[in-house]
Scaffold this active site. Structure first.
Site, PDB file in Angstrom:
ATOM      1  N   ASP A  14       0.822  -1.211   0.000  1.00 12.72           N
ATOM      2  CA  ASP A  14       0.000   0.000   0.000  1.00 12.72           C
ATOM      3  C   ASP A  14       0.855   1.259   0.000  1.00 12.72           C
ATOM      4  O   ASP A  14       2.051   1.235   0.325  1.00 12.72           O
ATOM      5  CB  ASP A  14      -0.962   0.004   1.194  1.00 12.72           C
ATOM      6  CG  ASP A  14      -0.246   0.017   2.538  1.00 12.72           C
ATOM      7  OD1 ASP A  14       0.781  -0.692   2.673  1.00 12.72           O
ATOM      8  OD2 ASP A  14      -0.695   0.722   3.458  1.00 12.72           O
TER       9      ASP A  14
ATOM     10  N   GLU B  26      -0.166  -1.071   5.664  1.00 10.81           N
ATOM     11  CA  GLU B  26       0.924  -0.690   6.564  1.00 10.81           C
ATOM     12  C   GLU B  26       0.893   0.792   6.896  1.00 10.81           C
ATOM     13  O   GLU B  26       1.337   1.199   7.972  1.00 10.81           O
ATOM     14  CB  GLU B  26       2.268  -1.057   5.931  1.00 10.81           C
ATOM     15  CG  GLU B  26       3.479  -0.927   6.859  1.00 10.81           C
ATOM     16  CD  GLU B  26       4.115   0.461   6.877  1.00 10.81           C
ATOM     17  OE1 GLU B  26       4.963   0.715   7.744  1.00 10.81           O
ATOM     18  OE2 GLU B  26       3.758   1.309   6.008  1.00 10.81           O
ATOM     19  N   GLU B  27       0.349   1.598   5.986  1.00 13.70           N
ATOM     20  CA  GLU B  27       0.432   3.047   6.132  1.00 13.70           C
ATOM     21  C   GLU B  27      -0.661   3.632   7.023  1.00 13.70           C
ATOM     22  O   GLU B  27      -0.725   4.848   7.194  1.00 13.70           O
ATOM     23  CB  GLU B  27       0.358   3.717   4.759  1.00 13.70           C
ATOM     24  CG  GLU B  27       1.515   3.370   3.822  1.00 13.70           C
ATOM     25  CD  GLU B  27       2.831   4.011   4.237  1.00 13.70           C
ATOM     26  OE1 GLU B  27       2.886   4.599   5.335  1.00 13.70           O
ATOM     27  OE2 GLU B  27       3.795   3.901   3.472  1.00 13.70           O
TER      28      GLU B  27
ATOM     29  N   ASP C 189       8.510   4.488  -0.954  1.00 11.32           N
ATOM     30  CA  ASP C 189       7.889   3.751   0.161  1.00 11.32           C
ATOM     31  C   ASP C 189       6.715   2.920  -0.327  1.00 11.32           C
ATOM     32  O   ASP C 189       5.573   3.344  -0.238  1.00 11.32           O
ATOM     33  CB  ASP C 189       7.440   4.755   1.220  1.00 11.32           C
ATOM     34  CG  ASP C 189       7.058   4.113   2.536  1.00 11.32           C
ATOM     35  OD1 ASP C 189       7.346   2.923   2.719  1.00 11.32           O
ATOM     36  OD2 ASP C 189       6.463   4.810   3.363  1.00 11.32           O
TER      37      ASP C 189
END
Length: 367
Positions: free
Chosen positions: A72, A130-131, A100
């Protein structure tokens, strides 16, 4: 959509950038990655788990290395699809997720398809969410529901590190501090007690806070306590009776989450306020003395990588460290450019990280 895992990892990184995958919207990229692993690699068991994709070999090697990266990105800001440019003779890939961490993902996928006989068994984990808040993290879901997939001798997270090994990570917590007052009409403000004004001593303590620095295994971690959100107010003619400020504490990995929480409480001790920890995750100690980690460090030095330094920020190395598995952050891209509208990575870093990990996975010393 299709991608070619055997293509140059630079081209593969660009292809991944061009697949939008904001947090909680990773289905298309997960479909694409799962298809590619099934069709373009040999010897891997491939499993789809929600919007995460897992793959592993079982060749009976003495060691297992985990390559993990999230699929993500933060919200797109007009920076997808990606683009290339050349600046002072250096090729740059621009685009959301280029740093990223789709460049790191591209290296891992390319290695899975092109390293025919690694000296270790491999586990690949590409996960979602994850973000955003830790409760949604796809690696956390895998840890709860498929924990055996996280077993290994070393975990390498493809987080951007500029080709350095960034060891361990900081822990993080958020806490909501609330204060109360008495509501009144602003024409008769003396009849009330303005809650927003009671935030002043909280902000004073944050302004005067002296962040600790600590050395662990030769890596220097610097802590930080910051206000990240503030709220209060009822209407333009009302003295507010409630206000709050949210603080974020990034702490060195020698503190547990509980110790960090207690430290934040102590910073604001003596003030009349409510305290609620709203999110938190422990840090990870460097773990650089483990044999598998030492071998990787040698490969980085031998191939002109950046060396070793502390990781500022929280990453999922913490999950592996809590399981007793050494874990490091190692990937292309400057972490200071992550999440920026002009997120970009020098393509030479993608090449160098690919070369270092290829050497690590094929050299006898990796055993």
């Amino acid at each position: 959509m299709t991608i070619d895992l055997r293509a140059d990892p630079i081209s593969l990184a660009a292809a991944l950038v061009d697949i939008p995958s904001e947090s909680r919207d990773e289905a298309v990229i997960a479909d694409t990655v799962a298809w590619a692993l099934r069709e373009q690699t040999t010897g891997f068991e491939v499993l789809r788990h929600g919007n995460s994709v897992l793959a592993r070999t079982d060749r009976g090697r003495p060691n297992r290395v985990i390559l993990a990266g999230h699929l993500d990105t933060v919200p797109i800001a007009g920076n997808v699809p990606g683009r290339f440019e050349v600046v002072d003779g250096e090729e740059i890939l621009h685009g959301c997720g280029s740093v990223d961490m789709k460049s790191g993902d591209a290296v891992f996928l390319h290695l899975a398809a092109t390293v025919a006989d690694p000296v270790c068994d491999l586990t690949l984990i590409f996960y979602d969410c994850e973000e955003i808040a830790a409760e949604f993290n796809g690696l956390g879901s895998i840890e709860r529901e498929l924990p055996e997939w996280l077993d290994g001798d070393l975990a390498i997270l493809g987080e951007p590190s500029g080709g350095w090994i960034e060891a361990g990570c900081q822990g993080t917590l958020r806490a909501r501090l609330t204060v109360s007052g008495t509501r009144a009409h602003t024409a008769r403000a003396w009849l009330g007690d303005n809650a927003i004004h009671h935030l002043t001593p909280i902000l004073d303590r944050l302004r005067n806070y002296e962040a600790r620095q600590v050395d662990i295994d030769g890596c220097r971690y610097r802590e930080g306590l910051s206000a990240v959100q503030i709220g209060g107010g009822v209407a333009g003619n009302v003295v507010p009776d409630a206000a709050e400020v949210t603080v974020n504490f990034r702490f060195a990995p020698d503190r547990s989450l509980e110790q960090a929480t207690e430290h934040v409480r102590e910073v604001f001790s003596g003030l009349d306020l409510g305290f609620e920890r709203t999110d938190g995750a422990p840090g990870a100690l460097p773990g650089l003395t483990a044999p598998a980690a030492k071998d990787l460090i040698e490969r980085v030095h031998a191939h002109g990588g950046g060396g070793v330094r502390a990781k500022y920020g929280w990453t999922d190395v913490s999950r592996f460290a809590a399981r007793g598995i050494p874990a490091v952050n190692f990937g292309p891209g400057d972490p200071n450019l992550a999440h920026k509208v002009d997120e970009r990575v020098p393509t030479s870093q993608i090449t160098v990280v690919d070369q270092i990990l290829r050497s690590y996975l094929t050299a006898d010393s990796a055993q």
